[in-house]
Structure formats: structure tokens, C-alpha cells
Design a protein around this motif. Structure first.
Motif, PDB file in Angstrom:
ATOM      1  N   ALA A  49       0.843  -1.197   0.000  1.00  0.00           N
ATOM      2  CA  ALA A  49       0.000   0.000   0.000  1.00  0.00           C
ATOM      3  C   ALA A  49       0.879   1.247   0.000  1.00  0.00           C
ATOM      4  CB  ALA A  49      -0.904   0.003   1.229  1.00  0.00           C
ATOM      5  N   ARG A  50       0.749   2.047  -1.062  1.00  0.00           N
ATOM      6  CA  ARG A  50       1.442   3.339  -1.110  1.00  0.00           C
ATOM      7  C   ARG A  50       0.519   4.354  -0.459  1.00  0.00           C
ATOM      8  NH1 ARG A  50       5.713   5.111  -3.553  1.00  0.00           N
ATOM      9  NH2 ARG A  50       5.784   3.391  -5.023  1.00  0.00           N
ATOM     10  N   LEU A  51       1.049   5.078   0.516  1.00  0.00           N
ATOM     11  CA  LEU A  51       0.233   5.986   1.303  1.00  0.00           C
ATOM     12  C   LEU A  51       0.266   7.406   0.757  1.00  0.00           C
ATOM     13  CD1 LEU A  51       1.389   4.727   4.785  1.00  0.00           C
ATOM     14  CD2 LEU A  51      -0.540   3.941   3.414  1.00  0.00           C
ATOM     15  N   ARG A  52      -0.831   8.108   0.960  1.00  0.00           N
ATOM     16  CA  ARG A  52      -0.862   9.534   0.629  1.00  0.00           C
ATOM     17  C   ARG A  52      -0.034  10.287   1.658  1.00  0.00           C
ATOM     18  NH1 ARG A  52      -6.810  10.415   0.977  1.00  0.00           N
ATOM     19  NH2 ARG A  52      -7.031   8.186   1.141  1.00  0.00           N
ATOM     20  N   ASP A  53       0.483  11.433   1.263  1.00  0.00           N
ATOM     21  CA  ASP A  53       1.274  12.262   2.178  1.00  0.00           C
ATOM     22  C   ASP A  53       0.494  12.556   3.449  1.00  0.00           C
ATOM     23  OD1 ASP A  53       3.382  12.382   0.398  1.00  0.00           O
ATOM     24  OD2 ASP A  53       2.790  14.317  -0.446  1.00  0.00           O
ATOM     25  N   GLY A  54       1.164  12.430   4.571  1.00  0.00           N
ATOM     26  CA  GLY A  54       0.577  12.786   5.857  1.00  0.00           C
ATOM     27  C   GLY A  54      -0.302  11.730   6.489  1.00  0.00           C
ATOM     28  N   VAL A  55      -0.476  10.574   5.857  1.00  0.00           N
ATOM     29  CA  VAL A  55      -1.342   9.525   6.399  1.00  0.00           C
ATOM     30  C   VAL A  55      -0.645   8.735   7.504  1.00  0.00           C
ATOM     31  CG1 VAL A  55      -2.474   7.322   5.864  1.00  0.00           C
ATOM     32  CG2 VAL A  55      -2.734   9.269   4.326  1.00  0.00           C
ATOM     33  N   PHE A  56       0.632   8.407   7.303  1.00  0.00           N
ATOM     34  CA  PHE A  56       1.316   7.489   8.206  1.00  0.00           C
ATOM     35  C   PHE A  56       1.671   8.149   9.527  1.00  0.00           C
ATOM     36  CE2 PHE A  56       4.798   5.261  10.159  1.00  0.00           C
ATOM     37  CZ  PHE A  56       4.423   3.949  10.034  1.00  0.00           C
ATOM     38  N   ASP A  57       1.301   7.482  10.609  1.00  0.00           N
ATOM     39  CA  ASP A  57       1.816   7.749  11.947  1.00  0.00           C
ATOM     40  C   ASP A  57       1.649   6.455  12.733  1.00  0.00           C
ATOM     41  OD1 ASP A  57      -0.868   7.655  12.852  1.00  0.00           O
ATOM     42  OD2 ASP A  57      -1.008   9.828  13.068  1.00  0.00           O
ATOM     43  N   ASP A  58       2.137   6.442  13.958  1.00  0.00           N
ATOM     44  CA  ASP A  58       2.100   5.204  14.740  1.00  0.00           C
ATOM     45  C   ASP A  58       0.680   4.689  14.948  1.00  0.00           C
ATOM     46  OD1 ASP A  58       4.847   5.066  14.952  1.00  0.00           O
ATOM     47  OD2 ASP A  58       4.906   6.076  16.899  1.00  0.00           O
ATOM     48  N   ALA A  59      -0.273   5.601  15.211  1.00  0.00           N
ATOM     49  CA  ALA A  59      -1.662   5.181  15.433  1.00  0.00           C
ATOM     50  C   ALA A  59      -2.254   4.577  14.160  1.00  0.00           C
ATOM     51  CB  ALA A  59      -2.510   6.363  15.906  1.00  0.00           C
ATOM     52  N   TRP A  60      -1.981   5.193  13.012  1.00  0.00           N
ATOM     53  CA  TRP A  60      -2.494   4.662  11.742  1.00  0.00           C
ATOM     54  C   TRP A  60      -1.915   3.267  11.493  1.00  0.00           C
ATOM     55  CZ3 TRP A  60      -0.531   2.571   7.395  1.00  0.00           C
ATOM     56  CH2 TRP A  60      -1.442   2.346   6.356  1.00  0.00           C
ATOM     57  N   PHE A  61      -0.601   3.112  11.702  1.00  0.00           N
ATOM     58  CA  PHE A  61       0.051   1.839  11.427  1.00  0.00           C
ATOM     59  C   PHE A  61      -0.470   0.745  12.360  1.00  0.00           C
ATOM     60  CE2 PHE A  61       4.385  -0.485  10.947  1.00  0.00           C
ATOM     61  CZ  PHE A  61       3.911  -1.204   9.862  1.00  0.00           C
ATOM     62  N   ARG A  62      -0.719   1.078  13.618  1.00  0.00           N
ATOM     63  CA  ARG A  62      -1.279   0.103  14.566  1.00  0.00           C
ATOM     64  C   ARG A  62      -2.684  -0.318  14.108  1.00  0.00           C
ATOM     65  NH1 ARG A  62       0.527  -0.658  19.361  1.00  0.00           N
ATOM     66  NH2 ARG A  62       1.282   1.482  19.557  1.00  0.00           N
ATOM     67  N   ALA A  63      -3.503   0.657  13.691  1.00  0.00           N
ATOM     68  CA  ALA A  63      -4.865   0.343  13.214  1.00  0.00           C
ATOM     69  C   ALA A  63      -4.804  -0.520  11.953  1.00  0.00           C
ATOM     70  CB  ALA A  63      -5.650   1.629  12.962  1.00  0.00           C
ATOM     71  N   TRP A  64      -3.881  -0.221  11.034  1.00  0.00           N
ATOM     72  CA  TRP A  64      -3.696  -1.025   9.818  1.00  0.00           C
ATOM     73  C   TRP A  64      -3.377  -2.469  10.190  1.00  0.00           C
ATOM     74  CZ3 TRP A  64      -3.812  -1.086   4.507  1.00  0.00           C
ATOM     75  CH2 TRP A  64      -3.058  -2.072   3.866  1.00  0.00           C
ATOM     76  N   ARG A  65      -2.395  -2.652  11.078  1.00  0.00           N
ATOM     77  CA  ARG A  65      -1.981  -4.002  11.468  1.00  0.00           C
ATOM     78  C   ARG A  65      -3.118  -4.749  12.150  1.00  0.00           C
ATOM     79  NH1 ARG A  65       2.382  -1.030  13.709  1.00  0.00           N
ATOM     80  NH2 ARG A  65       1.815  -1.832  15.777  1.00  0.00           N
ATOM     81  N   ASP A  66      -3.824  -4.074  13.050  1.00  0.00           N
ATOM     82  CA  ASP A  66      -4.932  -4.715  13.757  1.00  0.00           C
ATOM     83  C   ASP A  66      -6.015  -5.176  12.784  1.00  0.00           C
ATOM     84  OD1 ASP A  66      -3.646  -4.283  16.166  1.00  0.00           O
ATOM     85  OD2 ASP A  66      -4.940  -2.606  16.775  1.00  0.00           O
ATOM     86  N   ALA A  67      -6.388  -4.310  11.844  1.00  0.00           N
ATOM     87  CA  ALA A  67      -7.442  -4.645  10.878  1.00  0.00           C
ATOM     88  C   ALA A  67      -6.970  -5.744   9.919  1.00  0.00           C
ATOM     89  CB  ALA A  67      -7.869  -3.406  10.102  1.00  0.00           C
ATOM     90  N   PHE A  68      -5.750  -5.640   9.437  1.00  0.00           N
ATOM     91  CA  PHE A  68      -5.197  -6.630   8.516  1.00  0.00           C
ATOM     92  C   PHE A  68      -5.140  -7.997   9.193  1.00  0.00           C
ATOM     93  CE2 PHE A  68      -2.035  -8.948   6.150  1.00  0.00           C
ATOM     94  CZ  PHE A  68      -2.164  -8.507   4.844  1.00  0.00           C
TER      95      PHE A  68
END
Length: 100
Positions: free
Chosen positions: A13-32
């Protein structure tokens, strides 16, 4: 090496600018992880961080044995998530081979 029963599926997944942070990455991993492990009895407790090819990789395991690796490539702002099973440890191999 006998790889009968081994498999790996990579999601990039290529992310849009400003999307990635620790909370986003944790939510991604949890959902995946929840999606991958849903039919395999859920996610095992005890997720971990390991180092593969000099990168921090987040690792989870489904109750049924599927292993999931997640890595964020900073320079490209890309997330690579790999689900795999089998003795050849293809998920680790895929993550190790990813080039920045």
C-alpha cells in the motif's frame, strides 16, 4: 527444500502524504491481522517486533499458524504486509527481499 504447502501473499500500500503515523500503522496491522486470521481462530496474543534486513518488522500469528509480517518503508511511504504459512518461512523471505 520441499515447499509443499508453503505460501505467501503480499499486500503493498502506497500511502498519501501525511497519512502514516504510529496510530495509523497500529490500526492497519490490527485490521489486517483480524481479516487474515478471522477464519483461523483469531490472532494469537503476543505480537512482536523483530529485525529483518535492518528494518523493524511487526509480526503476528493466527491461531491456525499463519504468520503475518508488516513493514513500513519510510523513503517511499509504503506499507508491505505479508501473510504466509509453511516451513519455508516465505513471509520473512519476502520482507527481507523488499528494496527501499
Amino acid at each position: 527444500t520441499d515447499t509443499t504447502g508453503d505460501y505467501a501473499v503480499a499486500t503493498v500500500a502506497r500511502l498519501r502524504d501525511g497519512v502514516f503515523d504510529d496510530a495509523w500503522f497500529r490500526a492497519w496491522r490490527d485490521a489486517f491481522d483480524a481479516g487474515v486470521c478471522e477464519q483461523a481462530g483469531g490472532v494469537e496474543p503476543g505480537r512482536s517486533e523483530i529485525e529483518i534486513a535492518g528494518r523493524t518488522v511487526h509480526r503476528s500469528t493466527c491461531v491456525g499458524g499463519v504468520v503475518i509480517h508488516h513493514v513500513h518503508l519510510d523513503e517511499q511511504d509504503v506499507v508491505v504486509s505479508v501473510q504466509s504459512a509453511g516451513p519455508a518461512d516465505l513471509g520473512r523471505r519476502v520482507v527481507a527481499a523488499v528494496k527501499e
